[in-house]
Motif scaffolding. Structure first.
Motif, PDB file in Angstrom:
ATOM      1  N   HIS A  87       1.042  -0.855  -0.443  1.00  0.00           N
ATOM      2  CA  HIS A  87      -0.137   0.188  -0.160  1.00  0.00           C
ATOM      3  C   HIS A  87       1.367   0.810  -0.089  1.00  0.00           C
ATOM      4  CE1 HIS A  87      -3.064  -2.461   1.902  1.00  0.00           C
ATOM      5  NE2 HIS A  87      -3.229  -1.762   0.429  1.00  0.00           N
ATOM      6  N   CYS A  88       1.993   1.023   1.226  1.00  0.00           N
ATOM      7  CA  CYS A  88       3.032   1.780   0.480  1.00  0.00           C
ATOM      8  C   CYS A  88       3.230   2.794  -0.555  1.00  0.00           C
ATOM      9  CB  CYS A  88       3.360   2.311   2.106  1.00  0.00           C
ATOM     10  SG  CYS A  88       3.199   2.447   3.212  1.00  0.00           S
ATOM     11  N   ARG A  89       3.900   1.586  -1.476  1.00  0.00           N
ATOM     12  CA  ARG A  89       4.898   1.911  -2.399  1.00  0.00           C
ATOM     13  C   ARG A  89       3.590   2.505  -3.053  1.00  0.00           C
ATOM     14  NH1 ARG A  89       8.776   0.390  -5.962  1.00  0.00           N
ATOM     15  NH2 ARG A  89       8.055   0.611  -8.596  1.00  0.00           N
ATOM     16  N   VAL A 144       5.900  14.056   5.249  1.00  0.00           N
ATOM     17  CA  VAL A 144       3.884  13.843   5.726  1.00  0.00           C
ATOM     18  C   VAL A 144       3.565  12.402   5.824  1.00  0.00           C
ATOM     19  CG1 VAL A 144       1.597  14.683   5.723  1.00  0.00           C
ATOM     20  CG2 VAL A 144       3.736  16.437   5.659  1.00  0.00           C
ATOM     21  N   ALA A 145       3.269  11.781   4.255  1.00  0.00           N
ATOM     22  CA  ALA A 145       3.333  10.509   4.257  1.00  0.00           C
ATOM     23  C   ALA A 145       4.144   9.858   5.068  1.00  0.00           C
ATOM     24  CB  ALA A 145       3.341  10.409   2.673  1.00  0.00           C
ATOM     25  N   LEU A 146       5.418   9.592   5.223  1.00  0.00           N
ATOM     26  CA  LEU A 146       5.617   8.910   5.648  1.00  0.00           C
ATOM     27  C   LEU A 146       6.083   8.736   7.173  1.00  0.00           C
ATOM     28  CD1 LEU A 146       9.762   9.766   4.618  1.00  0.00           C
ATOM     29  CD2 LEU A 146       8.625   7.554   3.657  1.00  0.00           C
ATOM     30  N   ASN A 147       5.265   9.839   7.677  1.00  0.00           N
ATOM     31  CA  ASN A 147       4.983   9.656   9.227  1.00  0.00           C
ATOM     32  C   ASN A 147       3.314   9.363   9.367  1.00  0.00           C
ATOM     33  OD1 ASN A 147       7.280  10.950  10.904  1.00  0.00           O
ATOM     34  ND2 ASN A 147       6.078  12.682   9.878  1.00  0.00           N
ATOM     35  N   ALA A 203       9.576   1.224   0.782  1.00  0.00           N
ATOM     36  CA  ALA A 203       8.302   0.773  -0.557  1.00  0.00           C
ATOM     37  C   ALA A 203       7.230   2.912  -0.755  1.00  0.00           C
ATOM     38  CB  ALA A 203       7.696   0.257   0.171  1.00  0.00           C
ATOM     39  N   MET A 204       7.472   3.150  -0.106  1.00  0.00           N
ATOM     40  CA  MET A 204       6.728   4.455  -0.374  1.00  0.00           C
ATOM     41  C   MET A 204       7.600   5.303  -1.348  1.00  0.00           C
ATOM     42  SD  MET A 204       5.121   7.403   1.811  1.00  0.00           S
ATOM     43  CE  MET A 204       3.207   6.281   2.207  1.00  0.00           C
TER      44      MET A 204
END
Length: 322
Positions: free
Chosen positions: A117-119, A227-230, A247-248
């Motif tokens: 999902h993160c990717r 922001v998204a990593l957190n 992965a993100m």
């Protein structure tokens, strides 16, 4: 999303009479999130979301948000698109408050994102940044680094009530962030609230779209990644999942490779992004109106993330050797 403002059947009928959407068949509030009042609306012509803008969203900024989502839709980016009335206007009013009706975006948000999902989310974020290129309007990030210290001045008693000694720790974070904040990174349109509840996936787990652009602004593109990593890559026990983080970043760079300066800035940007959400959650913790169908989000979640950034900033370099 949340419900602070009730809408009567008569008020809804009066609003819909301005559009070519048919009459309402079902209408119910959505009790999630913290910012605006949202309703699921089904009419003779389809499903929509009615959003009533509450105090935090300034009406003079709504043309930016509505214009941006229409721009993104025109560029093929999957997001909820504001409907226009017979006079071509998207912005409306109900009960003296601004509102808008949006197309219903299919897909499901996930509560426990996997690395896959993160990717996908990373790919979706890069596509958003690319789709935003050329948008003519601009909005400064009023919750950016320059705003944090003044904001915390008014919140120090709340921080101490939350956790004795926290005020001094946050002051130290703010000093470090002011010294480490980058001055010149690639910028553009950012979402600024790219959390799992604002991203939808199709049944196969592929990115299907993003919603809630009410913090969108112009800022460093890499800050949006931070922001998204957190938001996506911390485990329930408060640890950072570096596999999900990598992965993100890999998903993002499949569409928009980061510069060396952006990669080097990720630890400071992620620390700062955690500070931004700690502060706004701390503010909302004691400011949510009584009777609202919403529970404010716990600021201690982001206090724990701040502790991780403070103690292990190298984690957020994500093992990049480039």
């Amino acid at each position: 999303m949340a419900v602070y403002t009730d809408i009567s059947d008569e008020e809804l009928s009066t609003l819909l009479a301005r559009f070519d959407l048919g009459v309402a068949l079902t209408f119910k509030g959505i009790a999630e999130g913290v910012e605006n009042s949202n309703f699921l609306l089904e009419t003779e012509k389809g499903r929509y979301i009615l959003t009533v803008y509450e105090k935090r969203v300034r009406e003079d900024e709504l043309p930016y948000f509505l214009g941006l989502t229409r721009w993104l839709a025109q560029r093929g980016y999957p997001s909820a698109t504001p409907m226009v009335d017979r006079q071509g206007q998207a912005l409306q009013h109900v009960r003296g408050k601004p509102c808008a009706i949006f197309s219903f975006l299919p897909g499901l948000a996930v509560r426990r994102p996997t690395a896959a999902h993160c990717r996908e989310a990373g790919e979706g974020l890069a596509r958003l940044h690319l789709a935003g290129e050329g948008f003519s309007m601009s909005r400064a990030n009023d919750l950016g680094q320059a705003a944090w210290a003044p904001m915390f001045d008014a919140l120090k008693p709340a921080a101490e009530a939350l956790k004795p000694g926290l005020s001094e720790v946050i002051d130290g974070d703010l000093e470090r962030l002011a010294a480490a904040w980058p001055a010149d990174l690639p910028g553009g349109i950012i979402h600024a609230d790219y959390f799992p509840d604002n991203v939808f996936f199709d049944p196969a787990g592929r990115f299907a779209g993003a919603i809630d652009f009410y913090f969108a602004c112009n800022d460093f593109l890499a800050y949006d990644i931070a922001v998204a990593l957190n938001a996506w890559c911390f485990e329930p026990d408060g640890s950072f999942n570096i596999t999900s983080g990598r992965a993100m970043l890999a998903g993002y760079e499949a569409h928009r490779p980061l510069s060396a300066a952006e990669r080097a800035a990720l630890p400071a940007l992620a620390h700062g992004a955690a500070m931004r959400f700690f502060l706004t959650r701390l503010h909302d913790w004691g400011a949510t109106p009584a009777g609202a169908l919403v529970r404010p989000k716990d600021p201690l979640e982001y206090e724990r993330k701040l502790a991780v950034h403070r103690s292990a900033p190298d984690l957020f370099l994500l093992g990049q050797a480039k």
